[in-house]
Enzyme design. Structure first.
Site, PDB file in Angstrom:
ATOM      1  CD1 TRP A 231      -2.305  -2.072   1.864  1.00 55.87           C
ATOM      2  CD2 TRP A 231      -3.068  -1.075   0.010  1.00 55.87           C
ATOM      3  NE1 TRP A 231      -3.391  -2.792   1.416  1.00 55.87           N
ATOM      4  CE2 TRP A 231      -3.878  -2.201   0.283  1.00 55.87           C
ATOM      5  CE3 TRP A 231      -3.367  -0.297  -1.117  1.00 55.87           C
ATOM      6  CZ2 TRP A 231      -4.949  -2.569  -0.526  1.00 55.87           C
ATOM      7  CZ3 TRP A 231      -4.445  -0.656  -1.928  1.00 55.87           C
ATOM      8  CH2 TRP A 231      -5.217  -1.781  -1.628  1.00 55.87           C
TER       9      TRP A 231
ATOM     10  CG  ASP B  75      -2.999   4.192   4.290  1.00 54.97           C
ATOM     11  OD1 ASP B  75      -4.044   4.032   4.961  1.00 54.97           O
ATOM     12  OD2 ASP B  75      -2.767   3.587   3.220  1.00 54.97           O
TER      13      ASP B  75
ATOM     14  CE  LYS C 279      -8.555  -2.898   4.057  1.00 52.41           C
ATOM     15  NZ  LYS C 279      -7.599  -1.939   3.504  1.00 52.41           N
TER      16      LYS C 279
HETATM   17  C1  LIG Z   1      -7.137  -1.441   2.254  1.00 50.83           C
HETATM   18  C2  LIG Z   1      -6.069  -0.433   2.274  1.00 50.83           C
HETATM   19  C3  LIG Z   1      -6.003   0.587   1.324  1.00 50.83           C
HETATM   20  C4  LIG Z   1      -6.969   0.700   0.164  1.00 50.83           C
HETATM   21  O1  LIG Z   1      -8.188   1.127   0.580  1.00 50.83           O
HETATM   22  P1  LIG Z   1      -9.356   1.498  -0.472  1.00 50.83           P
HETATM   23  O2  LIG Z   1     -10.406   2.026   0.429  1.00 50.83           O
HETATM   24  O3  LIG Z   1      -9.717   0.239  -1.179  1.00 50.83           O
HETATM   25  O4  LIG Z   1      -8.827   2.509  -1.394  1.00 50.83           O
HETATM   26  C5  LIG Z   1      -4.985   1.517   1.449  1.00 50.83           C
HETATM   27  N1  LIG Z   1      -4.092   1.448   2.425  1.00 50.83           N
HETATM   28  C6  LIG Z   1      -4.104   0.470   3.361  1.00 50.83           C
HETATM   29  C7  LIG Z   1      -3.083   0.436   4.433  1.00 50.83           C
HETATM   30  C8  LIG Z   1      -5.104  -0.503   3.305  1.00 50.83           C
HETATM   31  O5  LIG Z   1      -5.133  -1.480   4.225  1.00 50.83           O
END
Ligand SMILES: *Cc1c(COP(=O)(O)O)cnc(C)c1O
Length: 369
Positions: free
Chosen positions: A109, A180, A204
């Site tokens: 990511w 993030d 998540k």
């Molecule tokens: C799942 C995830 C993403 C992507 O998320 P989307 O909502 O599908 O864009 C980005 N960064 C991390 C750390 C993730 O776990």
């Protein structure tokens, strides 16, 4: 998720059962209004109260003061991969044309975020993962990193969801820090002053897909440029309008509000951290017993949220996954890019669920080891 199934999916992932039951009970008739919460105006008094209450609870959970804006946005974490450099890095936005952003890459990511940012400006990436001769991956010590000089901001991913590798401590810097937190938000207390910008897709640890949280130090707005941005991507405007520049993802916001209430009832992020420690230790213990299962991350850097594991004999993967499913343990397939298995232990996963998984894994090993 029903009572009898434990869902380890990495995302979208299981929601607390109490939340799902409440949402179900209120589905057709919210607060006695005779309509569903998804069927009403986001500008109604009732929805506005929900929105404000959700924000207040989220602020309470993470001790976020008014120096920070809390936004409820569309577009997923991936849109933030673009919108952050568009706002903070694109040449028009930063006085210094040679400005760079520093992207600390510890997994898929963070690399995606860096690649996207490079479309908008200069990016200095640092690959901070090293692999030893046995294939065990760990984070390089910070002193060995080749840092950018005077970066416009530093972006990192505290928990890498796919590899299951995490920073145990926040990265601190006098420069702007962007994190993030999609797969670790609300799993532990944070010191908000360690960050200038936090974002997280909701699917998540917060709720359902379609909602993205952003926490932004309001001082940072002065450094942002929105001249060529779509209006809905203008963080300052979203802050002014209570995240309602347009219709927000109302149902996802509502679900998030129920999750925030649930986390508070459970004892807040301190309790979530306690459970995360217990759950992850239970599973790592089971994996580390012998060589049948392996987790490829150095113990010091292991994630508490996402635990990938492989078996020595990879031809057993399909058998493992199908028997796990027969035992009501679902969502255990590894990410399509890495294969193997992965168990995600977000806030809604119970200790009992992890025990059931460990019991199954030991039984499987007995039969196939
Ligand atoms: C799942 C995830 C993403 C992507 O998320 P989307 O909502 O599908 O864009 C980005 N960064 C991390 C750390 C993730 O776990």
């Amino acid at each position: 998720m029903t009572d009898s199934v434990y869902n380890f999916c990495a995302g979208p992932s299981a929601l607390p059962q109490a939340v799902m039951q409440k949402a179900q009970a209120e589905f057709l008739d919210w607060q006695g209004l005779g309509v569903s919460v998804m069927e009403m105006s986001h500008r109604s008094d009732e929805y506005q109260a929900l929105a404000k209450n959700a924000e207040a609870n989220f602020r309470q959970l993470l001790s976020i003061n008014d120096d920070y804006a809390v936004l409820f946005l569309h577009g997923g974490a991936t849109l933030q991969f673009s919108n952050i450099p568009m706002s903070l890095l694109s040449q028009s936005s930063y006085k210094n044309q040679a400005a760079q952003a520093e992207y600390i890459c510890n997994g898929m990511w963070s690399s995606k975020a860096a690649n996207e940012a490079a479309r908008f400006g200069n990016v200095h990436t640092i690959d901070v993962v090293e692999t030893d001769s046995r294939g065990i991956r760990s984070l390089k010590t910070i002193e060995t990193w080749q840092r950018a000089s005077d970066p416009a901001y530093i972006h990192y991913t505290p928990n890498e969801t796919i590899e299951g590798i995490r920073f145990t401590r926040p990265i601190k810097s006098p420069h702007t820090i962007v994190a993030d937190m999609s797969s670790c938000i609300l799993s532990e207390p944070i010191a908000i002053n360690d960050y200038d910008f936090i974002y997280a897709g909701a699917q998540k640890n917060i709720g359902s897909a379609g909602l993205t949280m952003a926490v932004i130090k309001r001082e940072l707005f002065a450094k942002m440029n929105f001249q060529s941005s779509p209006k809905t991507f203008n963080y300052q405007e979203q802050d002014k309008q209570g995240s309602m520049v347009n219709t927000p993802p109302t149902f996802a916001w509502y679900l998030a509000s129920l999750v925030f209430e649930w986390v508070i009832e459970q004892g807040g992020v301190i309790e979530m951290e306690k459970r995360a420690l217990e759950k992850s230790q239970l599973l790592y213990q089971c994996i580390d017993e012998d060589d049948f299962y392996t987790n490829p991350i150095a113990i010091k850097d292991r994630s508490r949220m996402n635990i990938p594991f492989i078996m020595q004999d990879e031809s057993l993967n399909e058998t493992f996954l199908s028997q796990a499913k027969d035992n009501n343990l679902v969502g255990l397939g590894g990410h399509r890019s890495v294969g193997g298995m992965r168990a995600s232990l977000y806030n809604s996963m119970s200790v009992a669920g992890v025990k059931a998984l460990a019991d199954f894994m030991r039984d499987f090993k007995q039969r196939y080891g």
